[in-house]
Design an enzyme around this catalytic site. Structure first.
Site, PDB file in Angstrom:
ATOM      1  N   ARG A   1      -8.261 -25.370  -4.256  1.00 11.76           N
ATOM      2  CA  ARG A   1      -8.979 -24.403  -5.118  1.00 11.76           C
ATOM      3  C   ARG A   1     -10.199 -23.787  -4.437  1.00 11.76           C
ATOM      4  O   ARG A   1     -11.122 -23.310  -5.098  1.00 11.76           O
ATOM      5  CB  ARG A   1      -9.408 -25.045  -6.442  1.00 11.76           C
ATOM      6  CG  ARG A   1      -8.230 -25.520  -7.246  1.00 11.76           C
ATOM      7  CD  ARG A   1      -8.550 -25.646  -8.717  1.00 11.76           C
ATOM      8  NE  ARG A   1      -7.356 -26.037  -9.424  1.00 11.76           N
ATOM      9  CZ  ARG A   1      -6.960 -27.295  -9.586  1.00 11.76           C
ATOM     10  NH1 ARG A   1      -7.695 -28.277  -9.104  1.00 11.76           N
ATOM     11  NH2 ARG A   1      -5.853 -27.562 -10.226  1.00 11.76           N
TER      12      ARG A   1
ATOM     13  N   LYS B   1     -12.462  -9.761   0.880  1.00  8.74           N
ATOM     14  CA  LYS B   1     -11.058  -9.552   0.499  1.00  8.74           C
ATOM     15  C   LYS B   1     -10.162 -10.438   1.365  1.00  8.74           C
ATOM     16  O   LYS B   1     -10.347 -10.514   2.584  1.00  8.74           O
ATOM     17  CB  LYS B   1     -10.648  -8.091   0.711  1.00  8.74           C
ATOM     18  CG  LYS B   1     -11.037  -7.180  -0.439  1.00  8.74           C
ATOM     19  CD  LYS B   1     -10.392  -5.816  -0.275  1.00  8.74           C
ATOM     20  CE  LYS B   1     -10.744  -4.904  -1.413  1.00  8.74           C
ATOM     21  NZ  LYS B   1     -10.202  -3.536  -1.226  1.00  8.74           N
TER      22      LYS B   1
ATOM     23  N   GLU C   1     -11.467   3.174  11.780  1.00  8.29           N
ATOM     24  CA  GLU C   1     -12.226   2.665  10.618  1.00  8.29           C
ATOM     25  C   GLU C   1     -13.722   3.001  10.772  1.00  8.29           C
ATOM     26  O   GLU C   1     -14.404   3.249   9.783  1.00  8.29           O
ATOM     27  CB  GLU C   1     -12.048   1.148  10.455  1.00  8.29           C
ATOM     28  CG  GLU C   1     -10.635   0.706  10.105  1.00  8.29           C
ATOM     29  CD  GLU C   1     -10.196   0.999   8.658  1.00  8.29           C
ATOM     30  OE1 GLU C   1     -11.001   1.501   7.847  1.00  8.29           O
ATOM     31  OE2 GLU C   1      -9.022   0.733   8.359  1.00  8.29           O
TER      32      GLU C   1
ATOM     33  N   LYS D   1     -20.548  -0.801   5.576  1.00 11.50           N
ATOM     34  CA  LYS D   1     -19.614  -1.651   4.813  1.00 11.50           C
ATOM     35  C   LYS D   1     -20.392  -2.575   3.865  1.00 11.50           C
ATOM     36  O   LYS D   1     -20.022  -2.747   2.696  1.00 11.50           O
ATOM     37  CB  LYS D   1     -18.749  -2.473   5.778  1.00 11.50           C
ATOM     38  CG  LYS D   1     -17.882  -3.507   5.104  1.00 11.50           C
ATOM     39  CD  LYS D   1     -16.543  -2.991   4.642  1.00 11.50           C
ATOM     40  CE  LYS D   1     -15.837  -3.953   3.706  1.00 11.50           C
ATOM     41  NZ  LYS D   1     -14.457  -4.169   3.941  1.00 11.50           N
TER      42      LYS D   1
ATOM     43  N   ARG E   1     -16.325   0.814  -4.258  1.00 12.44           N
ATOM     44  CA  ARG E   1     -15.634   0.197  -3.119  1.00 12.44           C
ATOM     45  C   ARG E   1     -14.332   0.928  -2.787  1.00 12.44           C
ATOM     46  O   ARG E   1     -13.846   0.854  -1.656  1.00 12.44           O
ATOM     47  CB  ARG E   1     -15.369  -1.291  -3.395  1.00 12.44           C
ATOM     48  CG  ARG E   1     -14.836  -2.024  -2.180  1.00 12.44           C
ATOM     49  CD  ARG E   1     -14.938  -3.524  -2.308  1.00 12.44           C
ATOM     50  NE  ARG E   1     -14.370  -4.180  -1.145  1.00 12.44           N
ATOM     51  CZ  ARG E   1     -14.533  -5.449  -0.825  1.00 12.44           C
ATOM     52  NH1 ARG E   1     -15.288  -6.214  -1.593  1.00 12.44           N
ATOM     53  NH2 ARG E   1     -13.972  -5.957   0.263  1.00 12.44           N
TER      54      ARG E   1
ATOM     55  N   ASN F   1     -11.086   3.025   0.853  1.00 10.45           N
ATOM     56  CA  ASN F   1      -9.656   3.337   0.976  1.00 10.45           C
ATOM     57  C   ASN F   1      -9.419   4.794   1.355  1.00 10.45           C
ATOM     58  O   ASN F   1      -8.274   5.257   1.326  1.00 10.45           O
ATOM     59  CB  ASN F   1      -8.932   3.039  -0.345  1.00 10.45           C
ATOM     60  CG  ASN F   1      -8.939   1.552  -0.656  1.00 10.45           C
ATOM     61  OD1 ASN F   1      -8.860   0.744   0.256  1.00 10.45           O
ATOM     62  ND2 ASN F   1      -9.060   1.202  -1.921  1.00 10.45           N
TER      63      ASN F   1
ATOM     64  N   HIS G   1      -6.397   5.821   3.286  1.00  9.63           N
ATOM     65  CA  HIS G   1      -5.481   4.670   3.267  1.00  9.63           C
ATOM     66  C   HIS G   1      -4.253   4.861   2.370  1.00  9.63           C
ATOM     67  O   HIS G   1      -3.268   4.150   2.538  1.00  9.63           O
ATOM     68  CB  HIS G   1      -6.228   3.395   2.863  1.00  9.63           C
ATOM     69  CG  HIS G   1      -7.055   2.817   3.976  1.00  9.63           C
ATOM     70  ND1 HIS G   1      -8.047   3.529   4.617  1.00  9.63           N
ATOM     71  CD2 HIS G   1      -7.023   1.599   4.592  1.00  9.63           C
ATOM     72  CE1 HIS G   1      -8.598   2.760   5.554  1.00  9.63           C
ATOM     73  NE2 HIS G   1      -7.993   1.587   5.557  1.00  9.63           N
TER      74      HIS G   1
ATOM     75  N   HIS H   1      -1.235   3.647   4.472  1.00 11.73           N
ATOM     76  CA  HIS H   1      -0.383   2.499   4.144  1.00 11.73           C
ATOM     77  C   HIS H   1       1.081   2.914   4.075  1.00 11.73           C
ATOM     78  O   HIS H   1       1.973   2.161   4.484  1.00 11.73           O
ATOM     79  CB  HIS H   1      -0.820   1.854   2.825  1.00 11.73           C
ATOM     80  CG  HIS H   1      -2.056   0.996   2.976  1.00 11.73           C
ATOM     81  ND1 HIS H   1      -2.748   0.488   1.919  1.00 11.73           N
ATOM     82  CD2 HIS H   1      -2.707   0.549   4.084  1.00 11.73           C
ATOM     83  CE1 HIS H   1      -3.765  -0.240   2.347  1.00 11.73           C
ATOM     84  NE2 HIS H   1      -3.768  -0.212   3.667  1.00 11.73           N
TER      85      HIS H   1
END
Ligand code: GLY
Length: 359
Positions: A114, A136, A178, A220, A234, A238, A241, A245
């Site tokens: 956990r 993340k 990036e 960031k 946030r 992306n 992206h 992706h």
């Protein structure tokens, strides 16, 4: 120069150390941040060869390099190996490697008993300026990237910009797209600085690399501090992206994340231009900067608009066949900064038209 930035989150804060040579004395950081815990290193088989002598007393678990390892199966293997090593609730994970390692090891750490503390030790530019900061963690599934994951903040991030001097060119470029994204979404001065110093960064000149890392980490950190769980701002991370992706997945990851982000940034800037959200010419300025860093700016002909659109609809950011992007209002600023939402719905016919542009 030694820089320590602090990143605040709901559970406290953690330091991001940016220090040349810090990876040669990592034990100091392990002791400082993992205390009496039983540490274990998670690294891919290639990067594991670079684990400094300093950490030779710590057991390591390795997995094959590459995005293909960011799976539930690999999570299971690493987790089982930790159980075999007898790692208990007093364990601590050291994620030593690039973005894949940070995401996978972070996910293992967040779920094992956990939740164990994780010390992020990024070894690629992408991991240093993006993936290691903000907590993340994720694995991919056949339906898309990062579909299973958690938020699990690290206890510290240790960045050694010297590591960048020996990175393979392709891996370095992945991070540069990036860096350009960070500048585009939040820092017009950084965007200009990148253009002026492209050759110093590519050479690579140590002082410029260090400044690049420092400035990008600051962008960031500011974004994730403001919106830890991606409830709002946030989402600007992306930018590019949604398209990227789809390109990565449709090419079966033959096109790297960085290359796909470069192409995605230009295409999503064109969308913003066509929607009247930013000045005409923004996409060209972004493309010129990306090309200075030898990054691609157009979609390879083998990837059709239909296939890419189908991929986009599977992306977790898109629901009910609606495609959403975080779009720019100009260099260094996003549409959401003016209010009214951090992502915008993009008309499918406009997306199809731009994905079909002559390549
Ligand atoms: N890499 C995007 C984020 O951290 O939100």
């Amino acid at each position: 120069m030694v820089t320590t930035l602090s990143v605040r989150h709901t559970g406290g804060e953690y330091p991001v150390y940016i220090e040349r040579g810090s990876h040669r004395s990592l034990m100091k950081f392990v002791t400082r941040h993992c205390g009496d815990r039983v540490p274990i290193i998670i690294a891919d088989e290639t990067v594991a060869r670079l684990i400094p002598q300093d950490l030779s007393g710590i057991p390591r678990l390795t997995f094959p390099p590459g995005e293909a390892s960011k799976t539930r199966l690999q999570w299971e293997r690493v987790t089982d190996a930790m159980l075999d090593h007898g790692i208990g609730r007093d364990g601590a994970v050291i994620a030593f490697g690039g973005g894949v390692t940070g995401d996978l090891a972070g996910f293992v750490a967040s779920t094992y008993h956990r939740g164990l503390p994780v010390l992020q030790v990024p070894t690629s530019l992408l991991a240093m300026i993006d993936a290691s900061i903000g907590g993340k963690t994720a694995v991919d599934t056949p339906a898309g990237k990062n579909l299973v994951g958690t938020f699990h903040q690290p206890v510290a991030v240790v960045i050694d910009p010297m590591v960048l001097e020996s990175l393979p060119a392709k891996e370095f470029r992945t991070g540069l797209s990036e860096a350009i994204k960070h500048a585009l979404i939040a820092d017009a001065e950084l965007f200009a600085w990148l253009g002026t110093h492209a050759s110093d960064i590519l050479s690579p000149d140590p002082a410029h690399l260090e400044e690049l890392v420092r400035r990008c980490v600051a962008v960031k950190a500011a974004v994730v501090e403001e919106d830890e769980r991606e409830a709002g701002r946030r989402a600007v991370l992306n930018a590019g992206h949604t398209v990227a992706h789809a390109i990565e997945a449709q090419s079966e990851y033959a096109i790297s994340h960085g290359e796909a982000v470069a192409i995605g940034l230009v295409l999503e800037c064109r969308i913003a231009e066509r929607m009247g959200l930013c000045e005409t010419g923004t996409a060209t300025r972004v493309a010129v900067l990306l090309e200075q860093f030898q990054l691609p700016v157009t979609i390879p002909p083998a990837l059709t608009a239909d296939a890419l659109l189908a991929r986009m609809k599977l992306d977790k950011k898109n629901r009910g066949g609606v495609i959403r992007c975080a779009l720019v209002a100009g260099i260094g600023t996003m549409v959401g900064a003016g209010g009214g939402g951090w992502t915008q719905e993009v008309d499918l016919s406009l997306m199809r038209e731009l994905l079909s542009l002559p390549r």
